[in-house]
Design a protein around this motif. Structure first.
Motif, PDB file in Angstrom:
ATOM      1  N   GLU A  42      20.345  37.277  53.178  1.00 15.46           N
ATOM      2  CA  GLU A  42      20.114  37.373  51.725  1.00 15.46           C
ATOM      3  C   GLU A  42      21.205  38.218  51.063  1.00 15.46           C
ATOM      4  N   VAL A  43      21.587  39.285  51.757  1.00 18.45           N
ATOM      5  CA  VAL A  43      22.655  40.153  51.207  1.00 18.45           C
ATOM      6  C   VAL A  43      23.956  39.381  51.111  1.00 18.45           C
ATOM      7  N   ILE A  44      24.221  38.623  52.155  1.00 19.91           N
ATOM      8  CA  ILE A  44      25.465  37.834  52.193  1.00 19.91           C
ATOM      9  C   ILE A  44      25.476  36.817  51.073  1.00 19.91           C
ATOM     10  N   ASP A  45      24.314  36.156  50.882  1.00 22.36           N
ATOM     11  CA  ASP A  45      24.221  35.149  49.818  1.00 22.36           C
ATOM     12  C   ASP A  45      24.459  35.787  48.441  1.00 22.36           C
ATOM     13  N   ASN A  46      23.889  36.946  48.297  1.00 22.01           N
ATOM     14  CA  ASN A  46      24.072  37.640  46.981  1.00 22.01           C
ATOM     15  C   ASN A  46      25.533  37.972  46.721  1.00 22.01           C
ATOM     16  N   LYS A  47      26.198  38.418  47.793  1.00 21.61           N
ATOM     17  CA  LYS A  47      27.630  38.751  47.658  1.00 21.61           C
ATOM     18  C   LYS A  47      28.422  37.514  47.364  1.00 21.61           C
ATOM     19  N   VAL A  48      28.069  36.407  48.015  1.00 22.66           N
ATOM     20  CA  VAL A  48      28.776  35.153  47.776  1.00 22.66           C
ATOM     21  C   VAL A  48      28.611  34.725  46.334  1.00 22.66           C
ATOM     22  N   GLU A  49      27.363  34.865  45.846  1.00 20.35           N
ATOM     23  CA  GLU A  49      27.112  34.501  44.451  1.00 20.35           C
ATOM     24  C   GLU A  49      27.920  35.370  43.494  1.00 20.35           C
ATOM     25  N   GLU A  50      27.958  36.703  43.853  1.00 20.95           N
ATOM     26  CA  GLU A  50      28.744  37.613  42.995  1.00 20.95           C
ATOM     27  C   GLU A  50      30.211  37.239  43.002  1.00 20.95           C
ATOM     28  N   LEU A  51      30.728  36.875  44.216  1.00 19.19           N
ATOM     29  CA  LEU A  51      32.138  36.480  44.314  1.00 19.19           C
ATOM     30  C   LEU A  51      32.402  35.208  43.520  1.00 19.19           C
ATOM     31  N   ASP A  52      31.464  34.243  43.630  1.00 21.08           N
ATOM     32  CA  ASP A  52      31.635  32.986  42.892  1.00 21.08           C
ATOM     33  C   ASP A  52      31.649  33.228  41.390  1.00 21.08           C
ATOM     34  N   LEU A  53      30.763  34.109  40.928  1.00 23.23           N
ATOM     35  CA  LEU A  53      30.717  34.419  39.488  1.00 23.23           C
ATOM     36  C   LEU A  53      32.013  35.070  39.008  1.00 23.23           C
ATOM     37  N   GLU A  54      32.557  35.976  39.817  1.00 25.34           N
ATOM     38  CA  GLU A  54      33.806  36.638  39.453  1.00 25.34           C
ATOM     39  C   GLU A  54      34.939  35.628  39.349  1.00 25.34           C
ATOM     40  N   GLU A  55      35.004  34.726  40.317  1.00 25.87           N
ATOM     41  CA  GLU A  55      36.037  33.716  40.316  1.00 25.87           C
ATOM     42  C   GLU A  55      35.894  32.805  39.111  1.00 25.87           C
ATOM     43  N   VAL A  56      34.649  32.407  38.861  1.00 29.16           N
ATOM     44  CA  VAL A  56      34.403  31.531  37.711  1.00 29.16           C
ATOM     45  C   VAL A  56      34.820  32.227  36.421  1.00 29.16           C
ATOM     46  N   LYS A  57      34.458  33.522  36.381  1.00 25.95           N
ATOM     47  CA  LYS A  57      34.794  34.305  35.188  1.00 25.95           C
ATOM     48  C   LYS A  57      36.298  34.389  34.997  1.00 25.95           C
ATOM     49  N   ASP A  58      36.990  34.640  36.139  1.00 25.99           N
ATOM     50  CA  ASP A  58      38.450  34.738  36.049  1.00 25.99           C
ATOM     51  C   ASP A  58      39.060  33.387  35.667  1.00 25.99           C
ATOM     52  N   ASP A  59      38.545  32.353  36.283  1.00 23.10           N
ATOM     53  CA  ASP A  59      39.062  31.023  35.983  1.00 23.10           C
ATOM     54  C   ASP A  59      38.833  30.671  34.516  1.00 23.10           C
ATOM     55  N   LEU A  60      37.649  31.007  34.055  1.00 21.54           N
ATOM     56  CA  LEU A  60      37.324  30.709  32.658  1.00 21.54           C
ATOM     57  C   LEU A  60      38.205  31.497  31.702  1.00 21.54           C
ATOM     58  N   THR A  61      38.439  32.735  32.092  1.00 22.52           N
ATOM     59  CA  THR A  61      39.298  33.581  31.245  1.00 22.52           C
ATOM     60  C   THR A  61      40.708  33.020  31.184  1.00 22.52           C
ATOM     61  N   LYS A  78      44.423  27.962  26.964  1.00 20.29           N
ATOM     62  CA  LYS A  78      44.027  27.078  25.868  1.00 20.29           C
ATOM     63  C   LYS A  78      44.416  27.679  24.517  1.00 20.29           C
ATOM     64  N   ILE A  79      44.122  28.970  24.381  1.00 24.04           N
ATOM     65  CA  ILE A  79      44.435  29.662  23.115  1.00 24.04           C
ATOM     66  C   ILE A  79      45.952  29.705  22.889  1.00 24.04           C
ATOM     67  N   ASP A  80      46.712  30.045  23.961  1.00 25.45           N
ATOM     68  CA  ASP A  80      48.173  30.104  23.853  1.00 25.45           C
ATOM     69  C   ASP A  80      48.741  28.746  23.446  1.00 25.45           C
ATOM     70  N   LYS A  81      48.170  27.707  24.062  1.00 24.00           N
ATOM     71  CA  LYS A  81      48.635  26.363  23.752  1.00 24.00           C
ATOM     72  C   LYS A  81      48.364  25.994  22.298  1.00 24.00           C
ATOM     73  N   GLU A  82      47.114  26.317  21.864  1.00 25.02           N
ATOM     74  CA  GLU A  82      46.743  25.994  20.490  1.00 25.02           C
ATOM     75  C   GLU A  82      47.591  26.792  19.494  1.00 25.02           C
ATOM     76  N   VAL A  83      47.834  28.066  19.828  1.00 26.85           N
ATOM     77  CA  VAL A  83      48.674  28.903  18.957  1.00 26.85           C
ATOM     78  C   VAL A  83      50.090  28.347  18.879  1.00 26.85           C
ATOM     79  N   SER A  84      50.617  27.974  20.044  1.00 26.86           N
ATOM     80  CA  SER A  84      51.971  27.399  20.084  1.00 26.86           C
ATOM     81  C   SER A  84      52.046  26.144  19.250  1.00 26.86           C
ATOM     82  N   ILE A  85      51.004  25.290  19.411  1.00 24.31           N
ATOM     83  CA  ILE A  85      50.978  24.047  18.643  1.00 24.31           C
ATOM     84  C   ILE A  85      50.928  24.350  17.138  1.00 24.31           C
ATOM     85  N   ALA A  86      50.076  25.337  16.769  1.00 26.09           N
ATOM     86  CA  ALA A  86      49.935  25.693  15.349  1.00 26.09           C
ATOM     87  C   ALA A  86      51.239  26.253  14.786  1.00 26.09           C
ATOM     88  N   VAL A  87      51.879  27.123  15.628  1.00 28.51           N
ATOM     89  CA  VAL A  87      53.145  27.712  15.186  1.00 28.51           C
ATOM     90  C   VAL A  87      54.207  26.632  15.031  1.00 28.51           C
TER      91      VAL A  87
END
Length: 302
Positions: free
Chosen positions: A11-30, A36-45
């Motif tokens: 259970e501890v391992i699963d929790n850590k895996v979930e935490e790691l997955d969330l961090e990765e997802v968060k980083d990927d999303l960021t 996306k923002i840089d691209k849109e800004v570049s396009i707007a500029v």
């Protein structure tokens, strides 16, 4: 017991895996959002830059078009002006205009310099009137101031300007050689010398053609005069000069009209005669130039 511990660890391992997955997802999303923002800004500029460039180009194009239109209008108007006014265009016109302007300035200066003053003209020609002296009691006064330059008046002036050494006086009789009188006459007057009897002061001179001389009983006295002349204008001509004067009789500080004898009551001593010219006699003397000599040819009352 052992099984329970294993489950807890899983259970501890699963929790850590979930935490790691969330961090990765968060980083990927960021990272995705950032990209996306840089691209849109570049396009707007980029869009904004293109829009700004298009706006500047449009302004420049409008300006160039306006300049071209104005040039066409100017050329059209210039062509019509040239066509309608028959103007000959000269590439050297600018230089010529400068030369012409300078030439005109020089000419204007020369004209101003060449226009003499009345004072300078009087100094030059005033002597011509010094020989025209008539006594206020002369028999020829009224005739003279009517503008009549008769033969007798010319002889009168000639005798009055003759060198007194040329006048012979014997036993209260005066003798004048015709040749001597003629020499003075031809220097003073433009006209034919016609010897005849005439009067000079108290002398009645008779012409004796057989002896070619004039004689009279009495004594010769040169005529003086209280008549004053003031030159108010001198006009130079190609073949002579015109002198205009104001003349009056000045007697004991009083000024009189020569012809009428009326006193100019407003006259103040040393006043200019021109101030009273409407009350006095105005004369114009015409002289012709002959061999550098000026000869009186005409009188005129004005």
């Amino acid at each position: 017991m052992a099984r329970k511990k294993v489950e807890e660890k899983e259970e501890v391992i699963d929790n850590k895996v979930e935490e790691l997955d969330l961090e990765e997802v968060k980083d990927d999303l960021t990272n995705y959002m950032k990209e996306k923002i840089d691209k849109e800004v570049s396009i707007a500029v980029e869009k904004a830059s293109k829009k700004l460039v298009r706006h500047k180009n449009a302004v420049i194009i409008k300006r160039d078009i306006l300049i071209i239109i104005l040039l066409i209008i100017c050329l059209f108007l210039g062509y019509n002006l040239y066509k309608n006014s028959n103007i000959n265009i000269d590439v050297t016109r600018g230089k010529n205009n400068v030369k012409e302007n300078k030439s005109e300035e020089v000419k204007e200066t020369e004209v101003k310099e060449e226009t003499p003053s009345l004072q300078s003209l009087t100094e030059k020609y005033g002597y011509l009137l010094k020989n025209i002296v008539i006594d206020e009691d002369s028999n020829y006064l009224k005739e003279f101031y009517k503008g009549n330059l008769t033969d007798e008046i010319k002889l009168y002036f000639s005798l009055n300007n003759l060198d007194e050494t040329k006048i012979i006086s014997e036993d209260d009789t005066v003798y004048v050689d015709e040749k001597d009188l003629k020499n003075i006459f031809v220097n003073m007057f433009d006209g034919e010398f016609k010897p005849k009897s005439f009067k000079h002061g108290d002398l009645n001179l008779h012409y004796l053609s057989s002896k070619e001389l004039f004689f009279a009983d009495g004594k010769f006295e040169k005529e003086n005069s209280d008549i004053v002349k003031e030159i108010i204008n001198i006009e130079e001509k190609e073949n002579g000069v015109l002198i205009t004067t104001v003349e009056g009789l000045l007697d004991d500080g009083r000024l009189y009209n020569i012809v009428s004898g009326e006193q100019v009551k407003k006259y103040v001593s040393k006043d200019s005669l021109e101030k009273y010219k409407n009350l006095l006699t105005n004369m114009k003397y015409s002289f012709n130039k002959t061999d550098d000599n000026y000869k009186l040819v005409k009188l005129e009352v004005i």
